[in-house]
Write an enzyme that holds these catalytic residues in place. Structure first.
Site, PDB file in Angstrom:
ATOM      1  N   LYS A 124      13.996  14.386  11.992  1.00  0.00           N
ATOM      2  CA  LYS A 124      12.882  14.383  11.038  1.00  0.00           C
ATOM      3  C   LYS A 124      12.964  13.215  10.053  1.00  0.00           C
ATOM      4  O   LYS A 124      11.962  12.559   9.789  1.00  0.00           O
ATOM      5  CB  LYS A 124      12.779  15.717  10.314  1.00  0.00           C
ATOM      6  CG  LYS A 124      12.269  16.817  11.236  1.00  0.00           C
ATOM      7  CD  LYS A 124      11.894  18.045  10.493  1.00  0.00           C
ATOM      8  CE  LYS A 124      11.635  19.237  11.378  1.00  0.00           C
ATOM      9  NZ  LYS A 124      10.893  19.049  12.590  1.00  0.00           N
ATOM     10  N   ARG A 148       4.997  17.442  30.256  1.00  0.00           N
ATOM     11  CA  ARG A 148       4.318  17.554  31.543  1.00  0.00           C
ATOM     12  C   ARG A 148       2.803  17.397  31.381  1.00  0.00           C
ATOM     13  O   ARG A 148       2.160  16.673  32.154  1.00  0.00           O
ATOM     14  CB  ARG A 148       4.630  18.905  32.192  1.00  0.00           C
ATOM     15  CG  ARG A 148       3.974  19.076  33.541  1.00  0.00           C
ATOM     16  CD  ARG A 148       4.207  20.505  34.096  1.00  0.00           C
ATOM     17  NE  ARG A 148       3.267  20.793  35.149  1.00  0.00           N
ATOM     18  CZ  ARG A 148       1.979  21.087  34.998  1.00  0.00           C
ATOM     19  NH1 ARG A 148       1.450  21.135  33.787  1.00  0.00           N
ATOM     20  NH2 ARG A 148       1.206  21.335  36.022  1.00  0.00           N
ATOM     21  N   ASP A 161       8.535  24.971  26.020  1.00  0.00           N
ATOM     22  CA  ASP A 161       7.320  24.419  25.394  1.00  0.00           C
ATOM     23  C   ASP A 161       7.387  22.896  25.329  1.00  0.00           C
ATOM     24  O   ASP A 161       6.382  22.209  25.537  1.00  0.00           O
ATOM     25  CB  ASP A 161       7.120  24.974  23.977  1.00  0.00           C
ATOM     26  CG  ASP A 161       6.716  26.432  23.957  1.00  0.00           C
ATOM     27  OD1 ASP A 161       6.292  26.949  25.005  1.00  0.00           O
ATOM     28  OD2 ASP A 161       6.824  27.050  22.877  1.00  0.00           O
ATOM     29  N   HIS A 193      12.410  16.834  16.170  1.00  0.00           N
ATOM     30  CA  HIS A 193      13.408  17.887  16.025  1.00  0.00           C
ATOM     31  C   HIS A 193      14.106  17.736  14.674  1.00  0.00           C
ATOM     32  O   HIS A 193      14.075  16.651  14.074  1.00  0.00           O
ATOM     33  CB  HIS A 193      14.431  17.815  17.159  1.00  0.00           C
ATOM     34  CG  HIS A 193      13.898  18.325  18.454  1.00  0.00           C
ATOM     35  ND1 HIS A 193      14.247  17.787  19.667  1.00  0.00           N
ATOM     36  CD2 HIS A 193      13.036  19.339  18.735  1.00  0.00           C
ATOM     37  CE1 HIS A 193      13.634  18.455  20.636  1.00  0.00           C
ATOM     38  NE2 HIS A 193      12.881  19.383  20.096  1.00  0.00           N
ATOM     39  N   ASP A 203      15.826  15.383  19.850  1.00  0.00           N
ATOM     40  CA  ASP A 203      17.254  15.294  19.576  1.00  0.00           C
ATOM     41  C   ASP A 203      17.997  15.682  20.851  1.00  0.00           C
ATOM     42  O   ASP A 203      18.083  16.865  21.188  1.00  0.00           O
ATOM     43  CB  ASP A 203      17.636  16.227  18.428  1.00  0.00           C
ATOM     44  CG  ASP A 203      19.094  16.085  18.020  1.00  0.00           C
ATOM     45  OD1 ASP A 203      19.867  15.406  18.731  1.00  0.00           O
ATOM     46  OD2 ASP A 203      19.474  16.664  16.988  1.00  0.00           O
ATOM     47  N   SER A 219       4.701  25.415  13.384  1.00  0.00           N
ATOM     48  CA  SER A 219       6.035  24.874  13.638  1.00  0.00           C
ATOM     49  C   SER A 219       6.276  24.900  15.148  1.00  0.00           C
ATOM     50  O   SER A 219       5.751  25.772  15.845  1.00  0.00           O
ATOM     51  CB  SER A 219       7.056  25.756  12.911  1.00  0.00           C
ATOM     52  OG  SER A 219       8.357  25.439  13.312  1.00  0.00           O
ATOM     53  N   GLY A 220       7.071  23.960  15.645  1.00  0.00           N
ATOM     54  CA  GLY A 220       7.346  23.884  17.083  1.00  0.00           C
ATOM     55  C   GLY A 220       7.804  25.196  17.697  1.00  0.00           C
ATOM     56  O   GLY A 220       7.210  25.675  18.667  1.00  0.00           O
ATOM     57  N   ASP A 260       4.198  23.079  19.498  1.00  0.00           N
ATOM     58  CA  ASP A 260       4.249  22.194  20.680  1.00  0.00           C
ATOM     59  C   ASP A 260       3.150  22.583  21.664  1.00  0.00           C
ATOM     60  O   ASP A 260       2.482  21.724  22.249  1.00  0.00           O
ATOM     61  CB  ASP A 260       5.617  22.276  21.370  1.00  0.00           C
ATOM     62  CG  ASP A 260       6.767  21.853  20.476  1.00  0.00           C
ATOM     63  OD1 ASP A 260       6.579  20.933  19.668  1.00  0.00           O
ATOM     64  OD2 ASP A 260       7.849  22.449  20.594  1.00  0.00           O
ATOM     65  N   THR A 277       3.446  18.957  14.227  1.00  0.00           N
ATOM     66  CA  THR A 277       3.951  20.314  14.118  1.00  0.00           C
ATOM     67  C   THR A 277       4.252  20.567  12.646  1.00  0.00           C
ATOM     68  O   THR A 277       4.428  19.626  11.862  1.00  0.00           O
ATOM     69  CB  THR A 277       5.206  20.510  14.987  1.00  0.00           C
ATOM     70  OG1 THR A 277       6.122  19.452  14.731  1.00  0.00           O
ATOM     71  CG2 THR A 277       4.853  20.547  16.462  1.00  0.00           C
ATOM     72  N   GLY A 278       4.299  21.823  12.260  1.00  0.00           N
ATOM     73  CA  GLY A 278       4.334  22.210  10.854  1.00  0.00           C
ATOM     74  C   GLY A 278       5.377  21.564   9.974  1.00  0.00           C
ATOM     75  O   GLY A 278       5.056  20.950   8.956  1.00  0.00           O
ATOM     76  N   THR A 279       6.639  21.684  10.332  1.00  0.00           N
ATOM     77  CA  THR A 279       7.701  21.164   9.483  1.00  0.00           C
ATOM     78  C   THR A 279       7.696  19.645   9.452  1.00  0.00           C
ATOM     79  O   THR A 279       7.831  19.036   8.392  1.00  0.00           O
ATOM     80  CB  THR A 279       9.070  21.692   9.944  1.00  0.00           C
ATOM     81  OG1 THR A 279       8.983  23.104  10.126  1.00  0.00           O
ATOM     82  CG2 THR A 279      10.147  21.394   8.927  1.00  0.00           C
ATOM     83  N   THR A 280       7.494  19.020  10.597  1.00  0.00           N
ATOM     84  CA  THR A 280       7.404  17.560  10.643  1.00  0.00           C
ATOM     85  C   THR A 280       6.238  17.093   9.773  1.00  0.00           C
ATOM     86  O   THR A 280       6.365  16.149   8.992  1.00  0.00           O
ATOM     87  CB  THR A 280       7.243  17.053  12.086  1.00  0.00           C
ATOM     88  OG1 THR A 280       8.359  17.486  12.864  1.00  0.00           O
ATOM     89  CG2 THR A 280       7.133  15.538  12.142  1.00  0.00           C
TER      90      THR A 280
END
Length: 124
Positions: A12, A97, A91, A8, A81, A55-56, A61, A36-39
């Site tokens: 990051k 899960r 998501d 989150h 976070d 991106s999430g 996700d 995920t994209g930004t991470t």
């Protein structure tokens, strides 16, 4: 072994530090990182190779959850976070899960992620 990394926004920087600290494990030839994209962009900026998903909030996700269900992703490191709300919370819950359903280890904080990587390093 494919490992997914997600963080989150408030986590990051912590994820990047964690990845740098564990570079010696994560850069082994048998390990492939997805994110995920930004991470993924933040991790790439420090010289670590990673395949980026969306991106999430835009479905990243869910993409990673699908890879877990397909048997491609074998571990998920997700620095959540707990002090912020997230519009894509369904998501996030679905990803966790799916990891539980498919018996894939998932860490939601640095301490657990470190234990998973140390165990992984012992295996190889």
């Amino acid at each position: 072994m494919e490992i997914a990394i997600i963080a989150h926004d408030g986590k990051k920087a912590e994820m990047v530090q964690f990845i740098n600290k564990n570079k010696h494990i994560l850069e082994k030839e048998h390990i492939k990182l997805i994110a995920t994209g930004t991470t993924g962009s933040k991790v790439e900026a420090v010289g670590i190779k990673v395949k980026k998903m969306l991106s999430g909030p835009l479905g990243g996700d869910a993409q990673i959850a699908a890879r877990v269900a397909e048997g491609k992703t074998k571990m998920v490191l997700f620095f959540k976070d707990p002090n912020s709300s997230h519009p894509h919370e369904p998501d996030i819950n679905m990803l966790i899960r799916i990891c539980d359903v498919h018996n894939v280890p998932v860490a939601t904080n640095e301490a657990t992620a470190q234990l998973l990587l140390l165990g992984l390093d012992e295996l190889k």
